[in-house]
Enzyme design. Structure first.
Site, PDB file in Angstrom:
ATOM      1  N   LYS A   1      82.112  15.110 -15.344  1.00 24.33           N
ATOM      2  CA  LYS A   1      82.919  16.220 -15.878  1.00 24.33           C
ATOM      3  C   LYS A   1      83.301  17.186 -14.759  1.00 24.33           C
ATOM      4  O   LYS A   1      84.426  17.688 -14.725  1.00 24.33           O
ATOM      5  CB  LYS A   1      82.151  16.952 -16.986  1.00 24.33           C
ATOM      6  CG  LYS A   1      82.133  16.178 -18.295  1.00 24.33           C
ATOM      7  CD  LYS A   1      81.367  16.913 -19.369  1.00 24.33           C
ATOM      8  CE  LYS A   1      81.354  16.113 -20.661  1.00 24.33           C
ATOM      9  NZ  LYS A   1      80.378  16.600 -21.628  1.00 24.33           N
TER      10      LYS A   1
ATOM     11  N   LYS B   1      86.618   3.537 -22.342  1.00 23.65           N
ATOM     12  CA  LYS B   1      86.084   3.840 -23.668  1.00 23.65           C
ATOM     13  C   LYS B   1      87.137   4.617 -24.466  1.00 23.65           C
ATOM     14  O   LYS B   1      87.858   5.444 -23.886  1.00 23.65           O
ATOM     15  CB  LYS B   1      84.821   4.685 -23.461  1.00 23.65           C
ATOM     16  CG  LYS B   1      84.031   4.932 -24.713  1.00 23.65           C
ATOM     17  CD  LYS B   1      82.757   5.674 -24.375  1.00 23.65           C
ATOM     18  CE  LYS B   1      82.157   6.235 -25.653  1.00 23.65           C
ATOM     19  NZ  LYS B   1      80.923   6.939 -25.441  1.00 23.65           N
TER      20      LYS B   1
ATOM     21  N   LYS C   1      89.689  10.722 -27.008  1.00 25.74           N
ATOM     22  CA  LYS C   1      90.875  11.536 -27.290  1.00 25.74           C
ATOM     23  C   LYS C   1      91.494  12.054 -25.985  1.00 25.74           C
ATOM     24  O   LYS C   1      92.708  12.075 -25.827  1.00 25.74           O
ATOM     25  CB  LYS C   1      90.482  12.714 -28.190  1.00 25.74           C
ATOM     26  CG  LYS C   1      91.682  13.452 -28.733  1.00 25.74           C
ATOM     27  CD  LYS C   1      91.277  14.529 -29.727  1.00 25.74           C
ATOM     28  CE  LYS C   1      92.518  15.267 -30.216  1.00 25.74           C
ATOM     29  NZ  LYS C   1      92.185  16.421 -31.036  1.00 25.74           N
TER      30      LYS C   1
END
Ligand code: SF4
Length: 328
Positions: free
Chosen positions: A111, A191, A194
Site C-alpha cells: 500500500k 486478484k 474494485k
C-alpha cells in the site's frame, strides 16, 4: 460454539470476488459457529476517501452482505465505528505489538508503494486494529486467505505478548483457511479488486454482466477457435466451478481441451449460472433497500450485541492493565 470474526471494507458494493472469496463462506459458517461480521469503516479511513460517502458505503455493504444470505438471527452484523472499543483495544495492543514485525507486513509495504503520499500511522498499525477486532469477541477462528495469513500470525504474537505481560486474557485465534480457489479479475491477471477495475459488481444489470464476461480474459494460449485450451489456466473455468454443476463443468473441460467448444459458448453457459445467483441476491437487496427501517434495525441490533461483548472484554482488559478506569 467456537467464535468466528471476519471483517470487510466498506467499498460500497460487493463484487463477485468478495462474494465468492468471503461472503459466500460467511453464510456457510453462520450455521457452525457464533459469528461476528463487521463492516470495517475504521480500517477504511487509512486510505484517501470522501467523508460524505463513508456512511452510505458502509450501509450499502451491509445490505449486500444481507442480500447474499447472512442472517441477522444467526450472525451478528455491525459497522465497526458503532463499537468504539475496537479503537480502544487497538491502542492497548499497540503497547505490546512488535514494531519490527509490523514493518515486515507485505500489505503495508504494497500500500505504501502504491500510494507514497499516504503513508500514515493508521496504515502502519492496521494489523493491530485487526487484532483488536478479533480479540474483542474472543474469536478463536478467523476465515483468512493467503494474503491475510501474515496479519493473523501477528495477532497471535500480540496475544502471546499480552498474556505474558498482563496474565492469561486472550486465546490465540486460529486461521480457517478456505478451499475456495483464488478469484482473479476479468483481466485474468490480478486478484479481483474494485481499485483495479476488473470486477463484476453484484448489483450490475445483466447486460453489463454479460458484456464483462464476454470480454473476460481466457487461456492466453487459446488464440484461435480451433486451438485446444487448458481450463486450469482460465479464470472463466474457475468461475464455472461456482456457478455450474458437475455435468456442465465436465462438458466445458472436454470441450475446451478438444477445441469442441468456443470461448463464447463457454461464457454463455457460465452466464446462465451467474444470472440465477445474482438475480436472487439482487431481489433480496432490492427488498432491503425498499425498507430502510429494517436495515437500521438490523444494524442497531448487531451493534448492540457487539457492544455488549466488546464492553465485557474491555472491562477485563482495563482491569488487567490496572487502569484507573477499572477502579471507578
Ligand atoms: Fe476458458 Fe472456456 Fe475458453 Fe476454455 S473454452 S479457454 S475454459 S473460456
Amino acid at each position: 460454539m467456537e467464535i468466528v470474526f471476519s471483517g470487510i471494507q466498506p467499498s460500497g458494493e460487493l463484487h463477485l470476488g468478495n462474494y465468492l472469496g468471503a461472503v459466500r463462506n460467511w453464510v456457510a459458517l453462520q450455521d457452525q459457529y457464533r459469528c461476528f461480521y463487521c463492516v470495517v469503516d475504521y480500517h477504511a479511513i487509512t486510505q484517501p476517501y470522501e467523508p460524505a460517502e463513508m456512511a452510505s458505503r458502509a450501509r450499502n455493504m451491509a445490505v449486500d452482505i444481507l442480500a447474499c444470505g447472512v442472517d441477522p438471527d444467526r450472525a451478528t452484523l455491525f459497522v465497526q465505528s458503532e463499537v468504539p472499543e475496537h479503537t480502544e483495544l487497538a491502542w492497548v495492543l499497540s503497547s505490546v505489538a512488535p514494531q519490527g514485525e509490523l514493518e515486515r507486513m507485505t500489505q503495508f509495504k504494497d500500500k505504501a508503494a502504491h500510494n507514497p503520499h499516504n503513508i500514515n500511522l493508521g496504515l502502519f498499525a492496521y494489523p493491530v486494529l485487526q487484532a483488536a477486532d478479533i480479540l474483542l469477541y474472543g474469536a478463536t477462528r478467523v476465515p483468512v486467505g493467503e494474503d491475510q495469513r501474515q496479519h493473523l500470525e501477528l495477532a497471535r504474537e500480540i496475544v502471546r505478548r499480552f498474556n505474558a505481560r498482563f496474565g492469561e486474557t486472550f486465546a490465540e485465534p486460529m486461521p480457517l483457511f478456505s478451499t475456495t480457489p483464488k478469484i482473479l479479475g476479468l483481466d485474468g491477471q490480478a486478484k479481483m479488486s474494485k481499485s483495479l477495475g476488473n470486477t463484476i459488481a453484484l448489483r450490475e444489470p445483466e447486460n453489463v454482466v454479460w458484456d464483462k464476461l464476454r470480454t473476460a480474459a481466457t487461456d492466453p494460449a487459446r488464440v484461435k477457435r480451433t486451438d485446444p485450451g487448458t481450463p486450469e489456466k482460465c479464470n472463466v473455468y474457475t468461475l464455472h466451478k461456482f456457478f455450474s454443476d458437475a455435468e456442465k463443468q465436465a462438458y466445458v473441460h472436454t470441450g475446451c481441451t478438444t477445441a469442441g467448444i468456443g470461448c463464447i459458448e463457454c461464457k454463455k453457459m457460465l452466464f446462465e449460472g451467474v444470472k440465477v445467483d445474482l438475480s436472487r441476491i439482487r431481489a433480496r437487496g432490492d427488498a432491503l433497500r425498499a425498507d430502510p427501517a429494517r436495515v437500521d434495525a438490523i444494524l442497531a441490533r448487531g451493534a448492540a450485541e457487539a457492544r455488549q461483548v466488546a464492553g465485557q472484554t474491555m472491562a477485563r482488559v482495563r482491569s488487567r492493565l490496572g487502569l484507573h478506569a477499572a477502579k471507578a
